[in-house]
Design an enzyme around this catalytic site. Structure first.
Site, PDB file in Angstrom:
ATOM      1  N   THR A 137       0.820  -1.221   0.000  1.00 48.76           N
ATOM      2  CA  THR A 137       0.000   0.000   0.000  1.00 48.76           C
ATOM      3  C   THR A 137       0.848   1.263   0.000  1.00 48.76           C
ATOM      4  O   THR A 137       0.420   2.293  -0.518  1.00 48.76           O
ATOM      5  CB  THR A 137      -0.965   0.023   1.198  1.00 48.76           C
ATOM      6  OG1 THR A 137      -0.217   0.008   2.423  1.00 48.76           O
ATOM      7  CG2 THR A 137      -1.900  -1.174   1.160  1.00 48.76           C
ATOM      8  N   VAL A 145      -3.603   5.105   0.546  1.00 44.12           N
ATOM      9  CA  VAL A 145      -5.020   4.922   0.904  1.00 44.12           C
ATOM     10  C   VAL A 145      -5.207   3.407   1.020  1.00 44.12           C
ATOM     11  O   VAL A 145      -5.806   2.754   0.163  1.00 44.12           O
ATOM     12  CB  VAL A 145      -5.950   5.557  -0.144  1.00 44.12           C
ATOM     13  CG1 VAL A 145      -7.399   5.546   0.341  1.00 44.12           C
ATOM     14  CG2 VAL A 145      -5.522   6.991  -0.452  1.00 44.12           C
ATOM     15  N   HIS A 146      -4.682   2.862   2.114  1.00 39.09           N
ATOM     16  CA  HIS A 146      -4.454   1.429   2.252  1.00 39.09           C
ATOM     17  C   HIS A 146      -5.649   0.571   1.859  1.00 39.09           C
ATOM     18  O   HIS A 146      -5.541  -0.325   1.021  1.00 39.09           O
ATOM     19  CB  HIS A 146      -4.081   1.107   3.708  1.00 39.09           C
ATOM     20  CG  HIS A 146      -2.995   1.948   4.276  1.00 39.09           C
ATOM     21  ND1 HIS A 146      -1.677   1.830   3.900  1.00 39.09           N
ATOM     22  CD2 HIS A 146      -3.028   2.934   5.211  1.00 39.09           C
ATOM     23  CE1 HIS A 146      -0.941   2.692   4.571  1.00 39.09           C
ATOM     24  NE2 HIS A 146      -1.734   3.378   5.377  1.00 39.09           N
ATOM     25  N   ASP A 147      -6.792   0.827   2.491  1.00 36.26           N
ATOM     26  CA  ASP A 147      -7.936  -0.086   2.357  1.00 36.26           C
ATOM     27  C   ASP A 147      -8.523  -0.089   0.952  1.00 36.26           C
ATOM     28  O   ASP A 147      -9.059  -1.103   0.494  1.00 36.26           O
ATOM     29  CB  ASP A 147      -9.010   0.295   3.371  1.00 36.26           C
ATOM     30  CG  ASP A 147      -8.507   0.203   4.802  1.00 36.26           C
ATOM     31  OD1 ASP A 147      -7.464  -0.432   5.037  1.00 36.26           O
ATOM     32  OD2 ASP A 147      -9.157   0.784   5.695  1.00 36.26           O
TER      33      ASP A 147
END
Length: 321
Positions: A198, A247-249
């Site tokens: 990520t 914006v990991h998720d």
């Protein structure tokens, strides 16, 4: 055919973008969103989730509140996590969106997941992007429900470096016992998207300007939320390229429709639950003579251009207005 998805979230800013992407992409059927204690306490993660769905015109998607604490550790580990420096706080107790009008469902996340997975006649994709407390509790109640999950896509963990400690990433560190249960459960397909990937899929201020310029509710909301992340990183939350942030998720949801957004390799992943310095670490055996069978496809690379292109395409469509 659309892919039936259940998101399990601890909604802060990156979860919000993931929810919008899952709710608005035409190839995904976001059947429900379940919430868990994590970025902020459960009451706030649930309210934030409802805020997001109301803001993009999808109040029809049910929200089920889940666990308010880890499965084994009473008292959130490191409760001072919630006592944040405002300049570096990218989440906040309430996202900068109108207060929710829609209410959460009475049925708990665990009850909903159990009966849904037991009764489903079609494959279900689980996408937990917060601590794994809900998923572990479901497995403890009925280990067999894992066979109804065609793929579980987890945002969490790290190999090269952690974020909440030098060894551990926040989602896994928050409830390491739950994570250990999930990785040992024997899911037929488990994809792990850790910080190693990520942190390569950065969204820039220029990308946010394009999102805002779409003129849609989702585009504006995504631009505001990601800008908040960029501001926090610029103030010292983490070290990344200037004027950008991960914006990991959202990378996990992007993978469902654009699998080329990440590059993976099969790895044996286990979670440390007792180490004084390493609790919550995802131990990935990358040795050529690794012992034990791989139990996960782990992402070590990610393509920012694929993520941003997908966000722009999805948030410009008719459903985003």
């Amino acid at each position: 055919m659309t892919r039936k998805v259940i998101l399990d979230v601890d909604t802060g800013t990156d979860d919000a973008v993931a929810i919008m992407l899952g709710a608005l992409h035409p190839d995904l059927d976001l059947a429900a969103v379940t919430t868990v204690n994590g970025n902020v306490p459960l009451s706030a993660t649930t309210a934030n989730t409802l805020r997001v769905l109301d803001a993009i015109g999808r109040p029809d998607i049910p929200v089920h509140p889940g666990l308010a604490h880890p499965i084994a550790r009473r008292g959130f580990p490191g409760q001072t996590h919630f006592e944040r420096d405002s300049e570096r706080d990218m989440h906040g107790s309430a996202l900068p969106l109108p207060a929710p009008v829609t209410a959460a469902r009475d049925e708990s996340a665990v009850e909903f997941l159990l009966h849904t997975l037991r009764d489903t006649t079609e494959p279900v994709t689980l996408v937990p992007v917060g601590p794994l407390s809900n998923i572990a509790t479901v497995l403890a109640a009925d280990p067999g429900v894992r066979d109804a999950v065609d793929e579980i896509v987890i945002m969490g963990g790290a190999h090269a470096y952690g974020n909440v400690t030098p060894s551990a990433e926040f989602n896994i560190w928050t409830d390491p016992e739950a994570a250990a249960m999930v990785f040992s459960a024997g899911f037929p397909r488990l994809t792990l998207v850790p910080l190693d990937a990520t942190h390569q899929a950065l969204v820039t201020r220029a990308d946010c300007a394009k999102l805002a310029g779409l003129g849609t509710a989702a585009g504006r909301a995504a631009a505001d939320l990601i800008t908040r992340r960029i501001d926090a990183y610029s103030a010292g939350h983490g070290v990344h390229a200037p004027d950008s942030a991960p914006v990991h998720d959202a990378v996990c949801v992007a993978y469902l429709v654009r699998p080329e957004v990440i590059t993976t390799r099969p790895v044996r992943v286990e979670v440390e639950t007792t180490g004084a310095l390493t609790v919550g670490r995802t131990v990935m055996d990358l040795r050529p003579n690794a012992t034990g069978e791989p139990n996960a496809s782990v992402a070590f690379g990610a393509r920012a251009e694929v993520l941003t292109e997908l966000l722009l395409d999805t948030f410009s469509g008719p459903a985003a207005r």
